[in-house]
Design a protein around this motif. Structure first.
Motif, mmCIF file in Angstrom:
data_model
loop_
_atom_site.group_PDB
_atom_site.id
_atom_site.type_symbol
_atom_site.label_atom_id
_atom_site.label_comp_id
_atom_site.label_asym_id
_atom_site.label_seq_id
_atom_site.Cartn_x
_atom_site.Cartn_y
_atom_site.Cartn_z
ATOM 1 N N SER A 102 0.845 -1.214 0.000
ATOM 2 C CA SER A 102 0.000 0.000 0.000
ATOM 3 C C SER A 102 0.872 1.253 0.000
ATOM 4 O O SER A 102 0.569 2.205 0.687
ATOM 5 C CB SER A 102 -0.903 -0.023 1.213
ATOM 6 N N TRP A 103 1.929 1.245 -0.841
ATOM 7 C CA TRP A 103 2.844 2.390 -0.822
ATOM 8 C C TRP A 103 2.174 3.638 -1.347
ATOM 9 O O TRP A 103 2.525 4.742 -0.925
ATOM 10 C CB TRP A 103 4.083 2.087 -1.653
ATOM 11 N N ALA A 104 1.180 3.495 -2.253
ATOM 12 C CA ALA A 104 0.564 4.681 -2.853
ATOM 13 C C ALA A 104 -0.150 5.531 -1.803
ATOM 14 O O ALA A 104 -0.363 6.727 -2.006
ATOM 15 C CB ALA A 104 -0.409 4.264 -3.947
ATOM 16 N N LEU A 105 -0.509 4.899 -0.690
ATOM 17 C CA LEU A 105 -1.160 5.653 0.386
ATOM 18 C C LEU A 105 -0.267 6.775 0.900
ATOM 19 O O LEU A 105 -0.749 7.797 1.395
ATOM 20 C CB LEU A 105 -1.488 4.682 1.514
ATOM 21 N N ASN B 26 11.607 -1.989 3.381
ATOM 22 C CA ASN B 26 12.919 -2.398 3.868
ATOM 23 C C ASN B 26 13.315 -1.545 5.072
ATOM 24 O O ASN B 26 13.219 -0.321 5.026
ATOM 25 C CB ASN B 26 13.901 -2.210 2.711
ATOM 26 N N ALA B 27 13.749 -2.182 6.151
ATOM 27 C CA ALA B 27 13.993 -1.445 7.392
ATOM 28 C C ALA B 27 15.099 -0.420 7.233
ATOM 29 O O ALA B 27 15.017 0.673 7.806
ATOM 30 C CB ALA B 27 14.333 -2.437 8.501
ATOM 31 N N VAL B 28 16.152 -0.734 6.452
ATOM 32 C CA VAL B 28 17.248 0.225 6.294
ATOM 33 C C VAL B 28 16.741 1.470 5.561
ATOM 34 O O VAL B 28 17.110 2.604 5.906
ATOM 35 C CB VAL B 28 18.412 -0.439 5.533
ATOM 36 N N ASP B 92 6.816 -5.590 6.990
ATOM 37 C CA ASP B 92 5.446 -6.088 7.106
ATOM 38 C C ASP B 92 5.403 -7.553 7.538
ATOM 39 O O ASP B 92 4.345 -8.070 7.827
ATOM 40 C CB ASP B 92 4.684 -5.887 5.796
ATOM 41 N N GLU B 93 6.583 -8.208 7.593
ATOM 42 C CA GLU B 93 6.585 -9.580 8.100
ATOM 43 C C GLU B 93 6.780 -9.630 9.602
ATOM 44 O O GLU B 93 6.663 -10.696 10.210
ATOM 45 C CB GLU B 93 7.689 -10.385 7.399
ATOM 46 N N MET B 97 3.849 -8.865 17.193
ATOM 47 C CA MET B 97 3.354 -8.051 18.292
ATOM 48 C C MET B 97 2.015 -7.394 17.992
ATOM 49 O O MET B 97 1.470 -6.672 18.809
ATOM 50 C CB MET B 97 4.378 -6.973 18.656
ATOM 51 N N SER B 98 1.461 -7.645 16.781
ATOM 52 C CA SER B 98 0.200 -6.980 16.456
ATOM 53 C C SER B 98 -0.988 -7.758 17.010
ATOM 54 O O SER B 98 -2.122 -7.367 16.795
ATOM 55 C CB SER B 98 0.064 -6.830 14.950
#
Lengths: 174, 99
Positions: A102-105, B26-28, B92-93, B97-98
């Motif tokens: 959902s990058w477009a958000l 990507n975290a970086v 997103d992986e 904790m969600s």
């Protein structure tokens, strides 16, 4: 909207032209940081942005902060980033899957925020001209650091120490 | 120079950084976007320091630079640890904790 004109009246034109050129380069580089598909390229574009920020500090008569920016960001933080990239990736090159589904958000959010902030900034400071000051003496900065900002300075030293120890503890193999 | 020049440049950089934090997986790259945001705040501090003729803004900017360096160090150490445990730094992986 005289604010957006580069050569407004009774302002230093050369300074404005330099500001405009550097600002343009910075914005293009920042856009590349968030859109490129190659992580190493993103890091290198970030160097351009950080160097531009240092140049803007010099234009704003903050030499010591500009030098610190070059030393800390371009010297140390970028090396950390490149280490991070190379330790977490198998191959160097462009890759897919760097963006969320959902990058477009992000686009409407950023544009809305920009519109709001630009409106407020222009509304509040429309014609405020920056005074033409010489370079800031570094003694003035050190006087502040070692007098009224001394306790925050010590606290910051502990933050840096704790961060260094924490980073070592987190990154250890065992 | 007008103070609006600096403030608008900082606002643009801030919004680009916000877009990067939202869009990147990507975290970086998210950490890099955070650096953009911190730098835009520093530009604001320097501009106000010049406008008011006081060095307090520059002192604050130096504090922000130091804290940003600490943040990058700890952040990248965490990213390395996550990579070592999961072989991936896709944000997103990381959803344990969600709930």
């Amino acid at each position: 909207m005289t604010a957006l004109l580069l050569a407004a009246e009774d302002v230093n034109v050369a300074q404005n032209v330099a500001f405009g050129i550097i600002a343009f380069i910075m914005i293009v580089a920042a856009l590349r940081v968030v859109t490129t598909n190659n992580i190493v390229h993103a890091a290198l574009w970030l160097v351009v942005v950080l160097a531009g920020v240092a140049a803007q500090y010099i234009l704003a008569a903050a030499e010591f902060v500009a030098v610190s920016q070059v030393l800390v960001y371009i010297g140390a933080v970028m090396v950390l980033f490149l280490f991070g990239i190379m330790l977490t990736r198998a191959q160097i090159g462009s890759e897919k899957g760097l963006n969320n589904k959902s990058w477009a958000l992000g686009i409407p959010v950023a544009l809305l925020l920009l519109g709001l902030m630009a409106y407020v900034i222009v509304d509040a400071y429309e014609d405020t001209v920056l005074p033409d000051r010489g370079p800031t003496p570094t003694e003035a900065l050190s006087d502040q650091f070692l007098s009224i900002y001394f306790i925050p300075f010590i606290a910051l030293s502990f933050v840096l120490l704790a961060a260094a120890i924490g980073a070592i503890v987190l990154a250890r193999k065992d | 120079m007008l103070v609006v020049n600096f403030l608008l440049l900082a606002a643009v950089l801030f919004c680009i950084g916000v877009y990067g934090v939202i869009a990147r997986r990507n975290a970086v790259l998210v950490l890099m976007s955070i650096e953009l945001i911190l730098n835009s705040v520093n530009i604001n501090l320097i501009a106000f320091s010049l406008m008011h003729g006081s060095v307090d803004g520059q002192v604050f900017a130096l504090y922000v630079i130091a804290v940003a360096a600490a943040e990058v160090g700890v952040g990248l150490a965490m990213v390395l640890m996550i990579y070592r445990n999961r072989k991936s730094i896709a944000l997103d992986e990381l959803s344990e904790m969600s709930g």
